[in-house]
Scaffold this motif. Structure first.
Motif, short mmCIF file in Angstrom:
data_model
loop_
_atom_site.label_atom_id
_atom_site.label_comp_id
_atom_site.label_asym_id
_atom_site.label_seq_id
_atom_site.Cartn_x
_atom_site.Cartn_y
_atom_site.Cartn_z
N PRO A 1 -0.79 1.99 -9.16
CA PRO A 1 -2.11 2.63 -8.73
C PRO A 1 -2.54 3.79 -9.60
O PRO A 1 -2.76 4.96 -9.38
CB PRO A 1 -2.02 3.27 -7.52
CG PRO A 1 -0.67 3.74 -7.26
CD PRO A 1 -0.05 2.78 -7.93
N ILE A 2 -3.10 3.39 -10.85
CA ILE A 2 -3.37 4.27 -12.00
C ILE A 2 -4.55 3.78 -12.82
O ILE A 2 -4.65 2.36 -12.71
CB ILE A 2 -2.31 4.42 -12.99
CG1 ILE A 2 -0.96 5.14 -12.63
CG2 ILE A 2 -2.71 5.19 -14.28
CD1 ILE A 2 -1.04 6.54 -12.08
N PRO B 1 -5.01 0.26 -0.27
CA PRO B 1 -4.25 -0.41 -1.31
C PRO B 1 -5.03 -1.00 -2.62
O PRO B 1 -6.10 -1.26 -2.48
CB PRO B 1 -3.24 -1.47 -0.71
CG PRO B 1 -4.44 -1.98 0.16
CD PRO B 1 -5.03 -0.69 0.62
N VAL B 2 -4.61 -0.45 -3.77
CA VAL B 2 -5.04 -1.51 -4.89
C VAL B 2 -4.57 -2.91 -4.60
O VAL B 2 -3.24 -2.96 -4.78
CB VAL B 2 -4.41 -0.68 -6.38
CG1 VAL B 2 -4.91 -1.81 -7.39
CG2 VAL B 2 -5.05 0.44 -6.32
N LYS C 1 0.95 -1.28 0.20
CA LYS C 1 0.11 0.11 -0.01
C LYS C 1 0.66 1.23 0.14
O LYS C 1 0.57 2.40 -0.68
CB LYS C 1 -0.88 -0.03 1.17
CG LYS C 1 -1.62 1.22 1.47
CD LYS C 1 -2.15 1.16 2.85
CE LYS C 1 -2.85 2.87 3.12
NZ LYS C 1 -3.85 2.56 4.39
N TRP C 2 2.24 1.15 0.63
CA TRP C 2 3.01 2.38 0.93
C TRP C 2 3.75 2.63 -0.25
O TRP C 2 4.03 3.47 -0.52
CB TRP C 2 3.49 2.27 2.35
CG TRP C 2 2.63 2.19 3.45
CD1 TRP C 2 2.27 1.17 4.14
CD2 TRP C 2 1.86 3.36 3.91
NE1 TRP C 2 1.44 1.58 5.20
CE2 TRP C 2 1.15 2.95 4.97
CE3 TRP C 2 1.60 4.74 3.34
CZ2 TRP C 2 -0.09 3.68 5.64
CZ3 TRP C 2 0.52 5.31 4.12
CH2 TRP C 2 -0.23 4.86 5.36
N ASN C 3 3.98 1.52 -1.11
CA ASN C 3 4.81 1.71 -2.44
C ASN C 3 3.92 2.16 -3.26
O ASN C 3 4.51 3.41 -3.83
CB ASN C 3 4.84 0.25 -3.14
CG ASN C 3 5.81 -0.54 -2.34
OD1 ASN C 3 6.65 -0.03 -1.68
ND2 ASN C 3 5.81 -1.61 -2.71
N GLN C 4 2.38 2.14 -3.20
CA GLN C 4 1.56 3.03 -4.15
C GLN C 4 1.45 4.34 -3.39
O GLN C 4 1.31 5.30 -4.27
CB GLN C 4 0.20 2.17 -4.03
CG GLN C 4 0.35 0.59 -4.60
CD GLN C 4 -1.09 -0.10 -4.35
OE1 GLN C 4 -1.95 0.17 -3.46
NE2 GLN C 4 -0.90 -1.27 -5.23
N TRP C 5 1.01 4.51 -2.21
CA TRP C 5 1.25 5.75 -1.62
C TRP C 5 2.32 6.79 -2.02
O TRP C 5 1.92 7.68 -2.46
CB TRP C 5 1.01 5.80 -0.33
CG TRP C 5 0.60 6.98 0.70
CD1 TRP C 5 -0.61 7.48 0.71
CD2 TRP C 5 1.55 7.78 1.29
NE1 TRP C 5 -0.54 8.71 1.37
CE2 TRP C 5 0.72 8.83 1.71
CE3 TRP C 5 2.78 7.51 1.60
CZ2 TRP C 5 1.57 9.88 2.43
CZ3 TRP C 5 3.40 8.54 2.30
CH2 TRP C 5 2.90 9.70 2.94
N PRO D 1 -4.69 9.29 -11.36
CA PRO D 1 -4.29 8.41 -10.17
C PRO D 1 -5.27 8.05 -9.34
O PRO D 1 -6.47 8.48 -9.20
CB PRO D 1 -3.38 9.54 -9.50
CG PRO D 1 -3.07 10.47 -10.15
CD PRO D 1 -4.15 10.45 -11.24
N VAL D 2 -5.18 6.75 -8.64
CA VAL D 2 -6.13 6.05 -7.58
C VAL D 2 -6.04 6.84 -6.37
O VAL D 2 -5.08 7.31 -6.10
CB VAL D 2 -5.82 4.53 -7.20
CG1 VAL D 2 -6.70 4.12 -6.06
CG2 VAL D 2 -5.92 3.85 -8.56
#
Ligand code: ZN
Length: 890
Positions: free
Chosen positions: A450-451, A468-469, A134-138, A461-462
């Motif tokens: 996350p797109i 998370p995605v 999730k934090w990679n995505q964030w 962007p999500v």
């Protein structure tokens, strides 16, 4: 206690006690100095190998010893769980990568626990956990906002048969690994992280000792590898002009073909230019030149990595187009070269065959003119063959170069930049070898990017609240591209902007993203609200990082970059993540093989053969110990030297077998003793046996002296009242302690172990008279040995420490204080001096410590050696070198 050492019982009891006490959980204790010691997280490939055992034992020894010294030490562990091997295993076994990965993690965790590692498992992280990625995505979305991440086109390997994008390692000799089809290069959109923006800062800390963040605690060789990878070049970017027009009649590139060079001093030696196959001038020329078009198509089939480009044969073809030299006005022919990269600089280079080795070979091959424009002293230039001085810029002085003649390298470069600037055609420029980091992977088993793609709104962007995605975990890749593309439940989603039906991005992130910050997540592993928080403020920077040299470049560079991005986004306060780095050496084993009758190679296990030595003791071959198949005992076997442990070469050693047979303490002791941590370790079965025998001796000595040790109290004596033998023992003990303490500081764990061996030898050699003083010194000796040996062999030492009553007297071994050297014990009662007669060494004499000159002279004169040579006459002269020798002249 048991007379006999039973490693399985000792180790399972110790581990159960530690588990029950949650002995390795650490918190952010502000009252203690902190120390963060971390091994690079493993890939859950199935089971531990010896390299893991070595890495984690180094980390464990560091952790345990520093804890005794009063540090609050964090040693976490996690799993680099995404990546291609899981997809390959899934393909082979038809199970989802998630299942394979989780099973491997579970098994490898039990192996680590069997090793007795002081890991704080409450902080365990698997990068395939949605709570983690999730934090990679964030952070990726934060980087998009900040302009650090952006969408660009990228060149990928396309397998036209499997209709899928291949990773570089899936391209073998230019063909797809499964289909065997010739791989094509394709341009597709992807996301890039602008690491080049940080190049100067990344370089300073590895290349400049004056830099405030200079990584003095890193191996020189790793700093150098990073410096070279970042590759700062200061040079000149300039244009060759032309009037070549495209089909629509417009000047291509506004009539300028730009190049970059670090050797502008050789500009008068340009005899050709080369452009990348994708360069607009190449495409223009190819339109009316079928052979060139075919050549360009051939270039498109090569590899995309720099390494592949560096090793492939240099080829080129003339375009028939000419550009104008900016200083001389000469017409220079443009070639297409397969060694020119469109993604580097402007995709074009000047060719100076006389002073560039690659250009020299190219010009010789294609009959292009070679013009010397630099000399070095009285060296003679020859067109016949390349000589290293042709390219030596340090000694270079311009010749045949008009206004530049007589100028050395630096001055000539500045002069050229000045001349070009005056014509408006060029200027000095800094370029980087480092490329921006393309993180899009057309693969399933990774962090979803996350797109959301909407026909109307584009790449959206999500929203952070929707993270998370989550990656579906039940996909089974079948080799025909990314299975996410077939997962409509994942794919179809409403556009966050306009609400119309849209589709999720199916690319996932490069797994180097996962490993770029996991060590910070360990510090706040349970935080569901924030990526990192107070734990990271407390623990970072990491004090000691331990891993293989194979990660010296990409992983460490990406982790440094990611840390700097997090700093700039105000998430962490540190500039560099890893204060000290240890790159442990590889574990090697002997390789034995034999040519089979059919011409193949058959490998043999080291235990199946015995070595054949030459007169000097060097292994020159081997022979079978016992018959094997059709081969009788004694069959000659070839010795291949040592190499990394590998299943295919029958030279791997399974840590689990070793633990089952001898216990974890033996495995740990052997890998620590066999070699210093940074050097390669050659496996040696007799060394393993030796380590095991030593541990059994420790146990045996404790069992034999159990009654004495339980009754006595360490330190309960007066140094002055001890008899001579006890004082000698104490001196040996504390000398060893001083050496071992120093070696712990240096992480030279092999000599820590040898120090422990010295201590055991001294204890075993001590003949106690049963007096209270002797018993107390023996007890002190065992207490020192157990503490010195504990970080290497925590189970047996912990068990003996408890059994013998030390725990009751001095507390649990895990937190027992690291012993201090007793300086009083080091004082020598007697000095040994070298005895010389007429300048030749003839033995030694012993004198009381602090003896005066007269006493030393008298002792020497009275010695048997002097009596023998003096034949009754008094010595003529006696020379005393204090503390070292005495020379008697007779
Ligand atoms: Zn939309």
């Amino acid at each position: 206690m048991n007379e006999k050492y039973d490693p399985a019982a000792v180790e399972s009891a110790a581990q159960a006690a530690w588990r029950a006490a949650d002995a390795y959980r650490v918190t952010e204790d502000q009252n203690k100095p902190k120390f963060y010691a971390c091994s690079m997280l493993p890939y859950p490939s199935g089971k531990l190998h010896m390299g893991h055992v070595r890495n984690y034992t180094i980390n464990d020894m560091l952790t345990r010893q520093l804890r005794m010294k009063g540090f609050n030490v964090l040693m976490p562990m996690g799993w680099d769980a995404f990546g291609l091997p899981a997809e390959n295993a899934a393909l082979k076994n038809a199970v989802p990568p998630e299942k394979w990965t989780r099973e491997n993690i579970a098994y490898m965790k039990t192996q680590m626990q069997a090793m007795g590692l002081a890991v704080d498992w409450s902080r365990e992280v698997a990068t395939c956990d949605p709570e983690y990625y999730k934090w990679n995505q964030w952070l990726f979305l934060k980087m998009l906002e900040a302009g650090i991440a952006e969408r660009r086109t990228q060149v990928v390997n396309w397998d036209p048969v499997d209709m899928t994008v291949l990773a570089n390692e899936q391209v073998i000799d230019g063909r797809g690994w499964r289909s065997g089809a010739v791989v094509e290069k394709r341009e597709i959109p992807g996301y890039y992280l602008n690491i080049v923006q940080y190049a100067d800062e990344l370089l300073g800390a590895v290349a400049n000792p004056e830099d405030p963040n200079y990584l003095a605690g890193w191996p020189e060789r790793v700093r150098l590898m990073q410096e070279n990878w970042i590759g700062k070049s200061e040079g000149v970017r300039f244009a060759f002009t032309h009037d070549i027009q495209d089909a629509a009649g417009a000047l291509i590139g506004d009539g300028r073909m730009y190049v970059f060079t670090t050797r502008a001093d050789t500009i008068m030696g340009v005899t050709f230019c080369a452009v990348a196959p994708e360069h607009p001038l190449a495409a223009h020329a190819a339109a009316s030149h079928p052979a060139l078009a075919a050549f360009i198509a051939e270039c498109a089939q090569g590899g995309t990595t720099e390494a592949e480009l560096a090793t492939q044969e240099k080829k080129g073809m003339a375009t028939g187009l000419f550009v104008t030299h900016p200083l001389t006005g000469a017409q220079v022919e443009v070639w297409v070269g397969n060694y020119v990269l469109m993604s580097y600089g402007d995709g074009a280079v000047m060719g100076v065959p006389a002073h560039d080795e690659r250009d020299f070979a190219f010009a010789k091959k294609y009959g292009i003119a070679i013009k010397q424009v630099v000399k070095a002293g009285d060296e003679v230039f020859s067109l016949d063959a390349w000589a290293d001085w042709y390219g030596d810029k340090q000694r270079a002085v311009c010749v045949n170069s008009g206004a530049l003649d007589g100028l050395p390298y630096k001055e000539a470069v500045s002069k050229v930049a000045e001349l070009l600037a005056a014509r408006g055609l060029g200027e000095k420029k800094t370029t980087w070898r480092l490329r921006d980091w393309g993180i899009s992977r057309q693969r399933y088993w990774g962090t979803p990017i996350p797109i959301i793609h909407c026909d109307d709104c584009g790449a959206v962007p999500v929203p952070a609240k929707d993270l998370p995605v989550v990656l579906p975990i039940d996909c089974v890749p079948d080799g025909s591209g990314n299975p996410l593309k077939k997962r409509t439940d994942f794919l179809n989603v409403a556009c966050p902007c306009c609400g119309k039906p849209a589709q999720r991005e199916t690319d996932t992130m490069d797994t180097f993203v996962d490993s770029s910050w996991y060590f910070m997540r360990y510090c706040d592993a349970q935080n569901s609200e924030q990526m990192v928080a107070g734990g990271t403020d407390y623990w970072m920077p990491m004090d000691q990082y331990i891993g293989g040299i194979e990660h010296a470049i990409l992983h460490l560079l990406y982790a440094r970059f990611w840390t700097k991005v997090m700093r700039d986004l105000k998430l962490v306060k540190v500039n560099e993540p890893f204060t000290k780095l240890l790159t442990q050496g590889m574990v090697l084993n002997h390789i034995y093989s034999r040519r089979t009758d059919k011409g193949g190679i058959e490998y043999f296990w080291p235990h199946e053969v015995e070595n054949v030595f030459d007169a000097g003791g060097k292994i020159v071959g081997a022979q079978l110990k016992e018959a094997k198949g059709d081969l009788p005992a004694g069959t000659a076997i070839d010795y291949q030297g040592v190499g990394t442990m590998s299943k295919s070469k029958n030279n791997g050693v399974d840590p689990q077998d070793l633990i089952n047979q001898h216990g974890a303490d033996t495995a740990r002791l052997f890998v620590m003793f066999a070699s210093p941590p940074e050097q390669t370790l050659e496996w040696n079965d007799s060394g393993v046996e030796g380590a095991h025998r030593f541990i059994k001796r420790v146990w045996g000595f404790a069992a034999k002296n159990e009654a004495v040790l339980k009754a006595a109290t360490a330190g309960d004596f007066s140094q002055a009242e001890l008899r001579g033998d006890a004082r000698t023992l104490r001196r040996e003990l504390h000398l060893a302690l001083r050496q071992v303490s120093h070696d712990y500081e240096r992480m030279q764990y092999n000599t820590v172990v040898s120090g422990c061996m010295k201590v055991l030898n001294a204890l075993e050699g001590f003949k106690s008279d049963g007096s209270d003083g002797d018993r107390a010194v023996l007890c002190e000796g065992v207490s020192l040995l157990l503490r010195m040996l504990y970080p290497a062999c925590p189970h047996i030492t912990w068990s003996l420490w408890s059994e013998l009553g030390f725990a009751a007297r001095q507390g649990d071994l895990l937190d027992a204080p690291w012993p201090a050297v007793d300086e009083a014990a080091l004082v020598q009662d007697e000095l040994e001096l070298v005895l010389q007669v007429n300048g030749k060494t003839r033995g030694s004499i012993k004198v009381p410590a602090g003896a005066d000159k007269a006493t030393i002279e008298a002792t020497a004169a009275a010695s048997a050696e002097v009596a023998r040579f003096a034949e009754g006459k008094p010595p003529k002269k006696i020379i005393v070198v204090p503390g070292r020798l005495v020379n008697v002249v007779v």
